[in-house]
Design a protein around this motif. Structure first.
Motif, PDB file in Angstrom:
ATOM      1  N   GLU A  99     -17.271   2.069 -50.595  1.00  8.86           N
ATOM      2  CA  GLU A  99     -15.816   1.970 -50.597  1.00  8.86           C
ATOM      3  C   GLU A  99     -15.207   3.338 -50.319  1.00  8.86           C
ATOM      4  N   ALA A 100     -13.884   3.303 -50.074  1.00  7.09           N
ATOM      5  CA  ALA A 100     -13.159   4.546 -49.814  1.00  7.09           C
ATOM      6  C   ALA A 100     -11.718   4.366 -50.253  1.00  7.09           C
ATOM      7  N   ASN A 101     -11.108   5.470 -50.659  1.00  5.96           N
ATOM      8  CA  ASN A 101      -9.686   5.485 -50.992  1.00  5.96           C
ATOM      9  C   ASN A 101      -9.043   6.716 -50.365  1.00  5.96           C
ATOM     10  N   VAL A 102      -7.829   6.545 -49.886  1.00  5.15           N
ATOM     11  CA  VAL A 102      -7.090   7.621 -49.230  1.00  5.15           C
ATOM     12  C   VAL A 102      -5.713   7.684 -49.879  1.00  5.15           C
ATOM     13  N   GLY A 103      -5.217   8.894 -50.120  1.00  6.86           N
ATOM     14  CA  GLY A 103      -3.906   9.017 -50.741  1.00  6.86           C
ATOM     15  C   GLY A 103      -3.349  10.418 -50.622  1.00  6.86           C
ATOM     16  N   TRP A 104      -2.344  10.695 -51.436  1.00  9.65           N
ATOM     17  CA  TRP A 104      -1.625  11.979 -51.406  1.00  9.65           C
ATOM     18  C   TRP A 104      -1.740  12.686 -52.744  1.00  9.65           C
ATOM     19  N   LEU A 105      -1.659  14.004 -52.698  1.00  6.38           N
ATOM     20  CA  LEU A 105      -1.348  14.824 -53.861  1.00  6.38           C
ATOM     21  C   LEU A 105      -0.015  15.491 -53.546  1.00  6.38           C
ATOM     22  N   LYS A 106       1.035  15.069 -54.258  1.00 12.89           N
ATOM     23  CA  LYS A 106       2.375  15.624 -54.057  1.00 12.89           C
ATOM     24  C   LYS A 106       2.748  16.388 -55.322  1.00 12.89           C
ATOM     25  N   GLY A 107       2.687  17.699 -55.241  1.00 10.55           N
ATOM     26  CA  GLY A 107       2.884  18.502 -56.437  1.00 10.55           C
ATOM     27  C   GLY A 107       1.766  18.210 -57.412  1.00 10.55           C
ATOM     28  N   LYS A 108       2.107  17.626 -58.575  1.00  5.35           N
ATOM     29  CA  LYS A 108       1.105  17.250 -59.577  1.00  5.35           C
ATOM     30  C   LYS A 108       0.766  15.770 -59.525  1.00  5.35           C
ATOM     31  N   ARG A 109       1.421  15.031 -58.633  1.00  4.86           N
ATOM     32  CA  ARG A 109       1.322  13.569 -58.650  1.00  4.86           C
ATOM     33  C   ARG A 109       0.339  13.059 -57.610  1.00  4.86           C
ATOM     34  N   VAL A 110      -0.660  12.298 -58.067  1.00  5.86           N
ATOM     35  CA  VAL A 110      -1.628  11.665 -57.161  1.00  5.86           C
ATOM     36  C   VAL A 110      -1.129  10.273 -56.815  1.00  5.86           C
ATOM     37  N   GLU A 111      -1.041   9.981 -55.511  1.00  5.29           N
ATOM     38  CA  GLU A 111      -0.548   8.676 -55.055  1.00  5.29           C
ATOM     39  C   GLU A 111      -1.618   7.984 -54.212  1.00  5.29           C
ATOM     40  N   PRO A 112      -2.341   6.998 -54.749  1.00  2.08           N
ATOM     41  CA  PRO A 112      -3.256   6.205 -53.920  1.00  2.08           C
ATOM     42  C   PRO A 112      -2.443   5.401 -52.904  1.00  2.08           C
ATOM     43  N   VAL A 113      -2.932   5.308 -51.667  1.00  4.55           N
ATOM     44  CA  VAL A 113      -2.177   4.593 -50.630  1.00  4.55           C
ATOM     45  C   VAL A 113      -3.019   3.505 -49.966  1.00  4.55           C
ATOM     46  N   LYS A 114      -4.233   3.853 -49.504  1.00  3.08           N
ATOM     47  CA  LYS A 114      -5.042   2.888 -48.761  1.00  3.08           C
ATOM     48  C   LYS A 114      -6.462   2.858 -49.310  1.00  3.08           C
ATOM     49  N   SER A 115      -7.096   1.697 -49.223  1.00  3.81           N
ATOM     50  CA  SER A 115      -8.483   1.575 -49.669  1.00  3.81           C
ATOM     51  C   SER A 115      -9.240   0.662 -48.709  1.00  3.81           C
ATOM     52  N   ALA A 116     -10.547   0.769 -48.732  1.00  4.77           N
ATOM     53  CA  ALA A 116     -11.387  -0.071 -47.870  1.00  4.77           C
ATOM     54  C   ALA A 116     -12.737  -0.278 -48.540  1.00  4.77           C
ATOM     55  N   SER A 117     -13.335  -1.426 -48.302  1.00  5.48           N
ATOM     56  CA  SER A 117     -14.699  -1.717 -48.766  1.00  5.48           C
ATOM     57  C   SER A 117     -15.589  -1.885 -47.554  1.00  5.48           C
ATOM     58  N   SER A 118     -16.825  -1.446 -47.671  1.00  3.58           N
ATOM     59  CA  SER A 118     -17.707  -1.462 -46.505  1.00  3.58           C
ATOM     60  C   SER A 118     -18.557  -2.727 -46.455  1.00  3.58           C
ATOM     61  N   LEU A 119     -19.113  -2.973 -45.281  1.00  2.00           N
ATOM     62  CA  LEU A 119     -20.068  -4.055 -45.083  1.00  2.00           C
ATOM     63  C   LEU A 119     -21.466  -3.492 -44.865  1.00  2.00           C
ATOM     64  N   VAL A 120     -21.672  -2.247 -45.322  1.00  2.00           N
ATOM     65  CA  VAL A 120     -22.978  -1.607 -45.143  1.00  2.00           C
ATOM     66  C   VAL A 120     -23.998  -2.306 -46.035  1.00  2.00           C
ATOM     67  N   PRO A 121     -25.084  -2.824 -45.462  1.00  2.00           N
ATOM     68  CA  PRO A 121     -26.095  -3.498 -46.292  1.00  2.00           C
ATOM     69  C   PRO A 121     -26.854  -2.504 -47.159  1.00  2.00           C
ATOM     70  N   GLY A 122     -27.440  -3.000 -48.230  1.00  2.00           N
ATOM     71  CA  GLY A 122     -28.259  -2.135 -49.077  1.00  2.00           C
ATOM     72  C   GLY A 122     -29.510  -1.682 -48.346  1.00  2.00           C
ATOM     73  N   LYS A 123     -30.310  -0.879 -49.041  1.00  2.00           N
ATOM     74  CA  LYS A 123     -31.494  -0.310 -48.373  1.00  2.00           C
ATOM     75  C   LYS A 123     -32.638  -1.310 -48.253  1.00  2.00           C
ATOM     76  N   GLN A 124     -32.570  -2.435 -48.988  1.00  2.00           N
ATOM     77  CA  GLN A 124     -33.640  -3.423 -48.927  1.00  2.00           C
ATOM     78  C   GLN A 124     -33.380  -4.410 -47.805  1.00  2.00           C
ATOM     79  N   ARG A 125     -34.409  -4.654 -47.003  1.00  2.00           N
ATOM     80  CA  ARG A 125     -34.275  -5.613 -45.902  1.00  2.00           C
ATOM     81  C   ARG A 125     -34.280  -7.040 -46.435  1.00  2.00           C
ATOM     82  N   LYS A 126     -33.585  -7.903 -45.692  1.00  2.00           N
ATOM     83  CA  LYS A 126     -33.596  -9.321 -46.046  1.00  2.00           C
ATOM     84  C   LYS A 126     -34.236 -10.111 -44.905  1.00  2.00           C
ATOM     85  N   GLY A 127     -34.930 -11.177 -45.240  1.00  2.00           N
ATOM     86  CA  GLY A 127     -35.492 -12.043 -44.226  1.00  2.00           C
ATOM     87  C   GLY A 127     -36.603 -11.341 -43.447  1.00  2.00           C
TER      88      GLY A 127
END
Length: 416
Positions: free
Chosen positions: A157-185
């Motif tokens: 996952e990832a999150n992107v945002g701002w630091l404005k003065g002392k204030r942290v503002e989350p703005v955008k997030s995303a989750s990945s479709l990256v498979p784990g390290k174990q193969r399937k099938g």
């Protein structure tokens, strides 16, 4: 308004706010009779008036007659101030302080102060009644300025945002479709590894796209970008040149962060505190380095009140450098023979008697003014920028201790 003029106006406004806050912080009331109201810009003034009216009614239940009268007088004064506003407060809101302060000898003075459009938006309505005014939220707004982009990511996952003065503002997030390290099938190891690398690459591109959408339009206002996450991920992301080329130059550093959700943005700011502290005074250091270089190699520098003032009047000062710790007044004296002289004194001290240096006559006080306001007014008339310099580094301390908190970088040598 140009960006330089806007920054100068903002610096002046912050200084004026700081002066009022320092004054309010010293006030004390007898009992809980000092009232503070924080009003956000989206709160209707009529709602605030109704709230103040209700508080005024409830204050009639206060047992102490002195405290009851003081609180009700403060609330009446606040209602009077609110009449000057239309439906909503100005941008970023307003703060009103009112109450009877101790004046010594058992006497009190009624004070009311209104601060409009603070440096950052007031986030919520607050009504506070105590023996001291509530100034901390405003102080936090003035502590740090700056706009920083924040990115935290791992391969999930990832999150992107701002630091404005002392204030942290989350703005955008995303989750990945990256498979784990174990193969399937029945996938081959090679094919699985290739698909996994493609998924990682796609996710990094998605995160970079979020950052580009958020930061590119603000790139000229950005003071820097901080990137956080586990070691392999943030290194891969930055080394892979996924970010817009103009944003890559803004990256201040990469920092180890355990979490990549919204809380990870706050962890990133905490872990980057040293880099942020350095960044806040980078510009101050640059101005002081230039001042000392001019001072050592030529005559295009000035310091002290009298010399700097004379150069300001001549229009020769490019930048006026003022220590953030300077708290002095200038007293203007005039003698019977028309000679005008100036004396800088501590703002807490009473006005001293003065004898004219030219004719020896006793001089009368013409006016007493805040020394920073006095110099900034001349600077504005002459098109000179004013820079407030922190004392959190060696040369900033020297400006205050060795040069009286006042200096200037000249456009040309004047011999003054």
């Amino acid at each position: 308004m140009s960006s330089d003029a806007q920054a100068a106006s903002e610096d002046r406004r912050k200084y004026e706010f700081r002066k009022v806050i320092e004054e309010l912080r010293d006030f004390e009331g007898s009992g809980t009779q000092l009232v503070t109201i924080y009003i956000p810009e989206d709160r209707q003034v009529s709602d605030v008036v109704a709230h103040v009216t209700q508080e005024h009614s409830e204050a009639s239940n206060i047992k102490s007659k002195q405290t009851r009268t003081a609180v009700q007088d403060a609330l009446t004064s606040i209602k009077d101030r609110l009449r000057y506003y239309d439906t909503y407060p100005p941008e970023n809101g307003i703060v009103i302080f009112s109450g009877a302060i101790d004046a010594g000898g058992g006497q009190t003075d009624m004070v009311t102060r209104t601060l409009e459009s603070p440096p950052q938006p007031i986030e919520s309505f607050r009504y506070h009644c105590d023996s001291a005014f509530l100034t901390e939220p405003l102080e936090h707004m003035l502590e740090d300025s700056g706009l920083f982009g924040l990115i935290v990511l791992d391969r999930r996952e990832a999150n992107v945002g701002w630091l404005k003065g002392k204030r942290v503002e989350p703005v955008k997030s995303a989750s990945s479709l990256v498979p784990g390290k174990q193969r399937k099938g029945g996938q081959s190891a090679q094919r699985f590894a290739r698909l996994r690398l493609e998924a990682i690459d796609n996710f990094y591109q998605e995160v970079a796209g979020m950052a580009d959408d958020l930061f590119v339009d603000k790139r000229h206002e950005l003071d820097g970008i901080l990137v956080g996450g586990p070691s392999p991920t943030k290194d891969e992301f930055l080394d892979g040149d996924y970010l817009h080329h103009e944003l890559r130059d803004k990256v201040l550093g990469k920092f180890d962060v355990a979490y990549t959700d919204e809380s990870g943005l706050k962890d990133l700011v905490d872990n980057a505190s040293e880099a942020l502290a350095d960044q806040e005074i980078v510009e101050d250091k640059r101005h002081m380095d230039e001042f000392f270089e001019k001072l050592n190699t030529g005559e295009e520098a000035t310091y002290g009140f009298e010399q700097t003032r004379r150069n300001l009047i001549m229009g020769s000062v490019d930048r006026l450098l003022i220590s953030e710790d300077l708290r002095s007044d200038v007293v203007v004296y005039e003698c019977p023979n028309g000679h005008e002289e100036y004396e800088v004194i501590d703002s807490r001290h009473s006005t001293p008697d003065h004898e004219c240096a030219e004719c020896g006559e006793a001089a009368d006080v013409d006016e007493r003014d805040d020394v920073i306001e006095h110099l900034m007014n001349i600077a504005e008339q002459r098109g000179t920028d004013t820079k407030f310099i922190s004392t959190d580094f060696e040369k900033g301390e020297q400006l205050m201790d060795a040069f009286g908190g006042i200096a200037g970088i000249l456009r040309y040598s004047t011999g003054v």
